[in-house]
Design an enzyme around this catalytic site. Structure first.
Site, PDB file in Angstrom:
ATOM      1  N   LYS A   1       0.828  -1.204   0.000  1.00  0.00           N
ATOM      2  CA  LYS A   1       0.000   0.000   0.000  1.00  0.00           C
ATOM      3  C   LYS A   1       0.865   1.259   0.000  1.00  0.00           C
ATOM      4  O   LYS A   1       0.590   2.224  -0.719  1.00  0.00           O
ATOM      5  CB  LYS A   1      -0.926   0.007   1.221  1.00  0.00           C
TER       6      LYS A   1
ATOM      7  N   LYS B   1       2.127  11.790   5.641  1.00  0.00           N
ATOM      8  CA  LYS B   1       2.290  10.616   6.501  1.00  0.00           C
ATOM      9  C   LYS B   1       2.625   9.381   5.685  1.00  0.00           C
ATOM     10  O   LYS B   1       3.568   8.649   6.001  1.00  0.00           O
ATOM     11  CB  LYS B   1       1.011  10.410   7.314  1.00  0.00           C
TER      12      LYS B   1
END
Length: 318
Positions: free
Chosen positions: A197, A266
């Site tokens: 991911k 992030k």
């Protein structure tokens, strides 16, 4: 837990039957969902629309009210969810919050009903592995299941799910995954889904960053934005940004893809750190990370990621 035991027996008996039948079997099972924000809310909504019994928790009362009106039971704490549901989904914004929810005081680890945690967040492999180890010590299984496709994909049920976990455990929850989108089994170890991911997000956001620079340069040089995107998409420069985000969210001026700059920062940061830990130098990844961080610090991390174009324009017209 009595109902959960009956459901587990029925699932074992039905393991060789059709997916449709397994979906019916799981529909009366008590599920939990912690973190019903931008991504979690539409995924939880899809579970409710499929007839699943759902207990939810989040700090956002508006999100709780919306899903409560659709039939979800609103819990007062993480612990209450873990004492009620034997399968819990989490969709949380950071590794620190994920670890606190899973392993903190009165967290999932202390629940008396939970037996499987399915994490849909993007928190990195290290956090995933730490939580998996902590929950395993209490007999709780985990499935690493980050998703890609944005809020629009979550609403439509067209997400890509990158699943890592024990095959027997994954098989128990797979019918639920198919409510969210397309399932890709990427491994058996916690963290493998997270790694894929993060690599996906790094590629996507880096493509958007360089496309923003090219777009601003073309407009400044007198090119028509619509013509420019059409030509690029007919040639070798096309990518996810030119095919999707620019036509749908930049050219119309809506800037509403549904993913904030802070989350990009992030995710890219986690991706760079994971790759460097594997010995990959990340020259381009670090450059993209710096660009996104500066944009967020300068203009605010709550803005939609597509507004990076405006930041690049500002830098270019000074």
């Amino acid at each position: 837990m009595g109902t959960g035991t009956v459901n587990r027996r029925r699932r074992t008996h039905a393991s060789g039957q059709s997916l449709t039948h397994r979906n019916v079997i799981m529909a009366d099972q008590q599920l939990g969902f912690i973190g019903v924000g931008v991504m979690g809310r539409p995924m939880a909504r899809r579970l409710l629309e499929q007839g699943h019994s759902l207990v939810i928790y989040d700090k956002d009362q508006r999100a709780l009210d919306e899903l409560g009106a659709l039939g979800a039971r609103v819990a007062g704490s993480v612990r209450e969810v873990a004492d009620t549901a034997d399968i819990i989904f989490t969709s949380l914004p950071s590794p620190a919050i994920f670890k606190a929810v899973a392993l903190g005081d009165d967290g999932i680890v202390d629940g008396c009903a939970v037996r499987i945690l399915v994490d849909l967040s993007t928190v990195g492999s290290r956090a995933e592995q730490e939580v998996a180890a902590g929950l395993a010590a209490k007999g709780i299984e985990t499935v690493d299941a980050p998703v890609s496709g944005g809020a629009a994909g979550a609403k439509k049920g067209t997400l890509a799910l990158m699943i890592a976990g024990k095959p027997a455990v994954v098989e128990q929850v797979r019918p639920l995954f198919e409510v969210f989108g397309k399932v890709f089994i990427v491994g058996e170890q916690p963290g493998q889904g997270q790694l894929l991911k993060l690599l996906n997000n790094m590629l996507s956001t880096t493509a958007f960053a360089i496309t923003s620079e090219a777009f601003v340069a073309g407009v400044k040089g007198g090119l028509d934005p619509e013509v420019m995107m059409s030509v690029i998409n007919a040639g070798s420069g096309k990518n996810g940004a030119t095919l999707d985000k620019f036509p749908k969210h930049v050219l119309p001026g809506t800037y509403d893809f549904g993913f904030p700059l802070s989350s990009v920062c992030k995710d890219v940061g986690l991706a760079v750190e994971e790759c460097q830990a594997l010995g990959v130098p990340m020259w381009l990844g670090n450059a993209a990370r710096q660009l996104w961080n500066v944009a967020a610090q300068q203009d605010g991390g709550e803005r939609d990621l597509t507004e990076l174009v405006r930041t690049v324009q500002g830098w270019s017209y000074r």
